[in-house]
Design a protein around this motif. Structure first.
Motif, PDB file in Angstrom:
ATOM      1  N   GLU A 134       0.825  -1.204   0.000  1.00 17.08           N
ATOM      2  CA  GLU A 134       0.000   0.000   0.000  1.00 17.08           C
ATOM      3  C   GLU A 134       0.860   1.255   0.000  1.00 17.08           C
ATOM      4  O   GLU A 134       2.017   1.232   0.429  1.00 17.08           O
ATOM      5  CB  GLU A 134      -0.908   0.006   1.246  1.00 17.08           C
ATOM      6  N   ASN A 135       0.268   2.350  -0.460  1.00 15.18           N
ATOM      7  CA  ASN A 135       0.930   3.641  -0.354  1.00 15.18           C
ATOM      8  C   ASN A 135       1.072   4.035   1.112  1.00 15.18           C
ATOM      9  O   ASN A 135       0.272   3.624   1.954  1.00 15.18           O
ATOM     10  CB  ASN A 135       0.129   4.712  -1.090  1.00 15.18           C
ATOM     11  N   CYS A 136       2.084   4.867   1.413  1.00 10.36           N
ATOM     12  CA  CYS A 136       2.339   5.234   2.814  1.00 10.36           C
ATOM     13  C   CYS A 136       1.246   6.130   3.384  1.00 10.36           C
ATOM     14  O   CYS A 136       0.992   6.135   4.585  1.00 10.36           O
ATOM     15  CB  CYS A 136       3.707   5.909   2.945  1.00 10.36           C
ATOM     16  N   GLY A 137       0.614   6.937   2.519  1.00 18.49           N
ATOM     17  CA  GLY A 137      -0.466   7.806   2.968  1.00 18.49           C
ATOM     18  C   GLY A 137      -0.027   9.149   3.496  1.00 18.49           C
ATOM     19  O   GLY A 137      -0.862  10.016   3.771  1.00 18.49           O
ATOM     20  N   ILE A 138       1.298   9.380   3.638  1.00 20.01           N
ATOM     21  CA  ILE A 138       1.743  10.624   4.274  1.00 20.01           C
ATOM     22  C   ILE A 138       2.818  11.371   3.476  1.00 20.01           C
ATOM     23  O   ILE A 138       3.243  12.449   3.884  1.00 20.01           O
ATOM     24  CB  ILE A 138       2.265  10.372   5.709  1.00 20.01           C
ATOM     25  N   CYS A 139       3.307  10.817   2.362  1.00 20.79           N
ATOM     26  CA  CYS A 139       4.307  11.537   1.563  1.00 20.79           C
ATOM     27  C   CYS A 139       3.610  12.603   0.708  1.00 20.79           C
ATOM     28  O   CYS A 139       2.376  12.704   0.707  1.00 20.79           O
ATOM     29  CB  CYS A 139       5.094  10.569   0.679  1.00 20.79           C
ATOM     30  N   ASP A 140       4.393  13.395  -0.042  1.00 18.95           N
ATOM     31  CA  ASP A 140       3.785  14.472  -0.822  1.00 18.95           C
ATOM     32  C   ASP A 140       2.829  13.929  -1.875  1.00 18.95           C
ATOM     33  O   ASP A 140       1.763  14.511  -2.126  1.00 18.95           O
ATOM     34  CB  ASP A 140       4.860  15.352  -1.458  1.00 18.95           C
ATOM     35  N   TYR A 141       3.164  12.790  -2.500  1.00 20.32           N
ATOM     36  CA  TYR A 141       2.275  12.202  -3.502  1.00 20.32           C
ATOM     37  C   TYR A 141       0.974  11.753  -2.860  1.00 20.32           C
ATOM     38  O   TYR A 141      -0.122  12.050  -3.358  1.00 20.32           O
ATOM     39  CB  TYR A 141       2.966  11.029  -4.188  1.00 20.32           C
ATOM     40  N   CYS A 142       1.083  11.029  -1.740  1.00 16.26           N
ATOM     41  CA  CYS A 142      -0.116  10.515  -1.076  1.00 16.26           C
ATOM     42  C   CYS A 142      -0.995  11.641  -0.544  1.00 16.26           C
ATOM     43  O   CYS A 142      -2.221  11.547  -0.576  1.00 16.26           O
ATOM     44  CB  CYS A 142       0.280   9.571   0.059  1.00 16.26           C
ATOM     45  N   LEU A 143      -0.361  12.719  -0.068  1.00 16.38           N
ATOM     46  CA  LEU A 143      -1.148  13.836   0.438  1.00 16.38           C
ATOM     47  C   LEU A 143      -1.960  14.494  -0.672  1.00 16.38           C
ATOM     48  O   LEU A 143      -3.089  14.927  -0.457  1.00 16.38           O
ATOM     49  CB  LEU A 143      -0.236  14.872   1.101  1.00 16.38           C
ATOM     50  N   LYS A 144      -1.385  14.544  -1.879  1.00 18.17           N
ATOM     51  CA  LYS A 144      -2.135  15.095  -3.009  1.00 18.17           C
ATOM     52  C   LYS A 144      -3.352  14.235  -3.312  1.00 18.17           C
ATOM     53  O   LYS A 144      -4.433  14.740  -3.607  1.00 18.17           O
ATOM     54  CB  LYS A 144      -1.242  15.194  -4.240  1.00 18.17           C
ATOM     55  N   LEU A 145      -3.158  12.912  -3.229  1.00 17.48           N
ATOM     56  CA  LEU A 145      -4.290  12.018  -3.431  1.00 17.48           C
ATOM     57  C   LEU A 145      -5.343  12.228  -2.353  1.00 17.48           C
ATOM     58  O   LEU A 145      -6.545  12.262  -2.614  1.00 17.48           O
ATOM     59  CB  LEU A 145      -3.827  10.557  -3.406  1.00 17.48           C
ATOM     60  N   ASN A 146      -4.866  12.376  -1.108  1.00 17.65           N
ATOM     61  CA  ASN A 146      -5.782  12.499   0.031  1.00 17.65           C
ATOM     62  C   ASN A 146      -6.597  13.778  -0.029  1.00 17.65           C
ATOM     63  O   ASN A 146      -7.722  13.833   0.469  1.00 17.65           O
ATOM     64  CB  ASN A 146      -5.007  12.447   1.346  1.00 17.65           C
ATOM     65  N   ARG A 147      -6.017  14.822  -0.620  1.00 23.15           N
ATOM     66  CA  ARG A 147      -6.754  16.080  -0.699  1.00 23.15           C
ATOM     67  C   ARG A 147      -8.047  15.911  -1.484  1.00 23.15           C
ATOM     68  O   ARG A 147      -9.062  16.526  -1.181  1.00 23.15           O
ATOM     69  CB  ARG A 147      -5.889  17.163  -1.352  1.00 23.15           C
ATOM     70  N   ARG A 148      -7.978  15.056  -2.489  1.00 21.18           N
ATOM     71  CA  ARG A 148      -9.187  14.808  -3.291  1.00 21.18           C
ATOM     72  C   ARG A 148     -10.206  13.997  -2.504  1.00 21.18           C
ATOM     73  O   ARG A 148     -11.375  13.959  -2.837  1.00 21.18           O
ATOM     74  CB  ARG A 148      -8.800  14.068  -4.578  1.00 21.18           C
ATOM     75  N   ASP A 149      -9.706  13.336  -1.417  1.00 20.30           N
ATOM     76  CA  ASP A 149     -10.610  12.494  -0.622  1.00 20.30           C
ATOM     77  C   ASP A 149     -11.291  13.254   0.509  1.00 20.30           C
ATOM     78  O   ASP A 149     -12.141  12.704   1.205  1.00 20.30           O
ATOM     79  CB  ASP A 149      -9.824  11.305  -0.028  1.00 20.30           C
ATOM     80  N   VAL A 150     -10.880  14.517   0.757  1.00 20.86           N
ATOM     81  CA  VAL A 150     -11.519  15.314   1.810  1.00 20.86           C
ATOM     82  C   VAL A 150     -12.691  16.057   1.180  1.00 20.86           C
ATOM     83  O   VAL A 150     -12.498  16.997   0.402  1.00 20.86           O
ATOM     84  CB  VAL A 150     -10.523  16.307   2.445  1.00 20.86           C
ATOM     85  N   THR A 151     -13.899  15.623   1.514  1.00 21.85           N
ATOM     86  CA  THR A 151     -15.077  16.278   0.951  1.00 21.85           C
ATOM     87  C   THR A 151     -15.284  17.640   1.605  1.00 21.85           C
ATOM     88  O   THR A 151     -14.703  17.943   2.659  1.00 21.85           O
ATOM     89  CB  THR A 151     -16.335  15.423   1.180  1.00 21.85           C
TER      90      THR A 151
END
Length: 636
Positions: free
Chosen positions: A556-573
């Motif tokens: 799985e992705n780490c969830g906390i690097c710069d790439y993962c944070l960009k992905l996570n931003r799209r997940d915050v409604t």
């Protein structure tokens, strides 16, 4: 054999081992040659210290880190464990005494720099010791393919001829598959075993940020992230400039590089370790062997020369397991600098010969003389006199060392040391016959425990005061006592040294392994391309990229690097953002909190989403940070 759990509890006060430590210790105690791969801060030293204490005999520890040697010897002595070290810069009389103590005394640990293994004295004395374990720290240095190859490490294989039945424990924080195999080959493993802890650092967020205005970006990062930090810069001048910039903007910062006097280096390091200084700006000479678990942030101001070096340096953040950050700032100019540095790192054969010739002239050393001699070396003066570039000189030394011509050690502060040569009865007779020196000798006896047995560091000013005399008078007294065979006295030093491993050769006949030079240069280029790929990638998890480089997969992705944070931003409604923002405001209306305290209070929200909202509010100016108290508060 003593119980290893009892040893851990008695000397270190721990009730349980960390992951993998116990498995490594059992492997060593079974007599198996073992390669242990553990991330920075994983507790590598206990893996040889505990089994060595469990068995009769002494453990020989080979490490290039003189500061680590001195620190570990001191720590072991404070626990009541006999330990000693031999490294560059020590006087021949002092080395002789240490070896004798390890042969005849109840010593459990002897720390050696790899250069010392070349000497006939070391081999002869080691052959007379009852050795129970050979521990090789920073073992990647033995591999031609490692990022930090050190030619002197190749001498360790010869030590195995003297210690045929003694198991080897090789330890490193970084090794590719190729380096793993080479370490075992170079150390002549017999039925070896490789034990590894995952290279994944779940608490460490890797961030890669393209940036032209690096100092300003660094300041923003430090204002957002509380806690202690290390900032790595490429050269000495940069460390001083960045530290001055941070202090100008009210961030407590110091700098550290190999060109500083040792006392200033130690003072800067101590201030940072004790949290009197928040940020240490340093070259990569800083950090190895330093035990500071609460570093929250490591920032690289330039691209590193290899991913192994980057992983190890970045890994100095978050050794206590708490959330921390490794930030790499880079600009288009960095790639050019890296490639230019390759030419500096691999001087032409004729340049190396010219440097070797000039060095012999500098020390006024005749051809055919000098084997085993050490000289204090001022590289700045040498380069000015002969018009050399300092980095080319240092890199030339690496290849001269590989072919057994000389070795170079950076400045290591060694305090004055003293040893009494007379036994107690003879000393008493001397004191009676020379009453004028009685007070001095009594002050030495009161101040220097063990002075009859080995060389003891001492403070001239303190002993002079206790003897009731001026320091200058005391320093004149010591040579007089030494001349009469009462004491052996070695003055303090903190200068870099060049040691001739073989007699000075005619520079025109100097043999250098040009094939090795070419192979090392090609490997260096491969390392640089791996770094450029890592820095330039925008479509993969940083942690997964690093794990892949070390031939380890991550599901799985780490969830906390710069790439993962960009992905996570799209997940915050939008609804989640509003709810998290309201919760943050409700908590901060009562009192200002640190980021960590805020995370601990709002556990109903996923940490990744909470951090994203905090960063967004900081960027928008709706949240502010109190620099003096490291607290977040609401903008009015």
């Amino acid at each position: 054999m003593e119980n290893i759990a009892d040893i851990l509890k008695t000397y270190w006060g721990f009730n349980a081992f960390r992951p993998l430590q116990e498995e490594i210790i059992h492997s060593v105690l079974e007599g198996t040659d073992t390669l242990a791969l553990m991330p920075t801060g994983g507790g590598k030293s206990l893996c040889y210290q505990v089994p060595a204490l469990a068995r009769e005999g002494i453990c020989i520890v080979v490490t290039p880190l003189i500061a680590l040697m001195k620190d570990q010897v001191e720590q072991l002595r404070r626990k009541g464990i006999k330990a000693a070290a031999v490294f560059s810069g020590m006087h021949a009389r002092e080395i002789d005494a240490v070896f004798d103590n390890c042969i005849y005394g109840p010593y459990k640990f002897l720390y050696l720099s790899p250069e010392r293994l070349k000497t006939a004295l070391a081999r002869e004395r080691i052959s007379r010791m009852k050795v129970n374990l050979l521990a090789v720290d920073e073992a990647h240095c033995i591999s031609h393919w490692g990022y930090d190859f050190r030619p002197a490490y190749l001498e360790i294989a010869g030590l195995r001829e003297l210690l045929r039945e003694v198991p080897v424990l090789a330890l490193t924080a970084t090794a590719t598959g190729e380096v793993e195999e080479d370490i075992q080959k170079q150390l002549r493993f017999r039925n070896g075993r490789v034990l590894r802890k995952s290279f994944a650092r779940e608490n460490l967020a890797y961030l890669v940020l393209p940036e032209e205005g690096k100092q300003e970006r660094l300041l923003k990062i430090l204002r957002r992230q509380e806690g202690s930090g290390i900032v790595y810069a490429r050269n000495r001048r940069q460390t001083e400039e960045i530290a001055a910039f941070l202090r100008k903007h009210r961030v407590p910062a110091a700098f550290y590089h190999a060109g500083m006097p040792m006392r200033k280096r130690e003072a800067a390091q101590d201030s940072w370790i004790q949290a009197k200084t928040r940020v240490m700006v340093a070259t990569n000479a800083f950090g190895m062997g330093i035990d500071k678990p609460d570093v929250r942030l490591v920032v690289h101001m330039d691209l590193p020369e290899s991913l192994e070096a980057y992983y190890q340096e970045a890994g100095r953040a978050g050794r206590d397991g708490k959330k921390s950050y490794a930030v790499l700032l880079h600009s288009p100019a960095d790639e050019r600098k890296l490639l230019e540095n390759v030419d500096i790192s691999y001087p032409a054969l004729e340049e190396i010969r010219n440097i070797y010739q000039a060095l012999g002239n500098y020390f006024q050393l005749a051809t055919g003389a000098g084997e085993g001699l050490s000289f204090d070396f001022d590289i700045g003066e040498f380069c000015r006199r002969y018009d050399f570039y300092a980095m080319k000189v240092l890199n030339a030394f690496r290849f001269l060392e590989k072919d057994n011509y000389l070795s170079f050690s950076e400045g290591v502060f060694l305090p004055s040391r003293i040893k009494l040569l007379l036994d107690k009865e003879a000393l008493y007779k001397f004191q009676v016959a020379h009453a004028d020196y009685d007070a001095v000798l009594k002050a030495i006896l009161r101040s220097c425990g063990g002075v009859f047995d080995f060389y003891v560091p001492f403070d001239e000013k303190l002993i002079a005061r206790r003897a009731g005399m001026l320091q200058e008078e005391f320093q004149r007294t010591l040579p007089w006592l030494a001349k009469r065979g009462v004491v052996s006295y070695i003055p303090k030093t903190d200068k870099p040294q060049v040691t001739y491993l073989s007699s000075r050769a005619d520079a025109g006949n100097l043999y250098l392994d040009t094939v090795f030079l070419r192979e090392r240069k090609n490997r260096h280029l491969e390392n640089i391309h791996a770094v450029l790929e890592y820095a330039g990638e925008t479509g993969r998890c940083r942690s997964k990229m690093l794990l892949s480089y070390f031939k380890e997969s991550a599901a799985e992705n780490c969830g906390i690097c710069d790439y993962c944070l960009k992905l996570n931003r799209r997940d915050v409604t939008e609804a989640e953002f509003v709810a998290i923002k309201a919760a943050i405001e409700a908590v901060l209306q009562k009192k200002a909190l640190s980021r960590q305290e805020l995370l601990e209070q709002l556990t109903e929200f996923p940490e990744i989403k909470l951090l994203f909202v905090i960063r967004t509010l900081l960027d928008d100016g709706q949240l502010l940070k109190n620099e003096d108290e490291d607290r977040l508060y609401l903008a009015t």
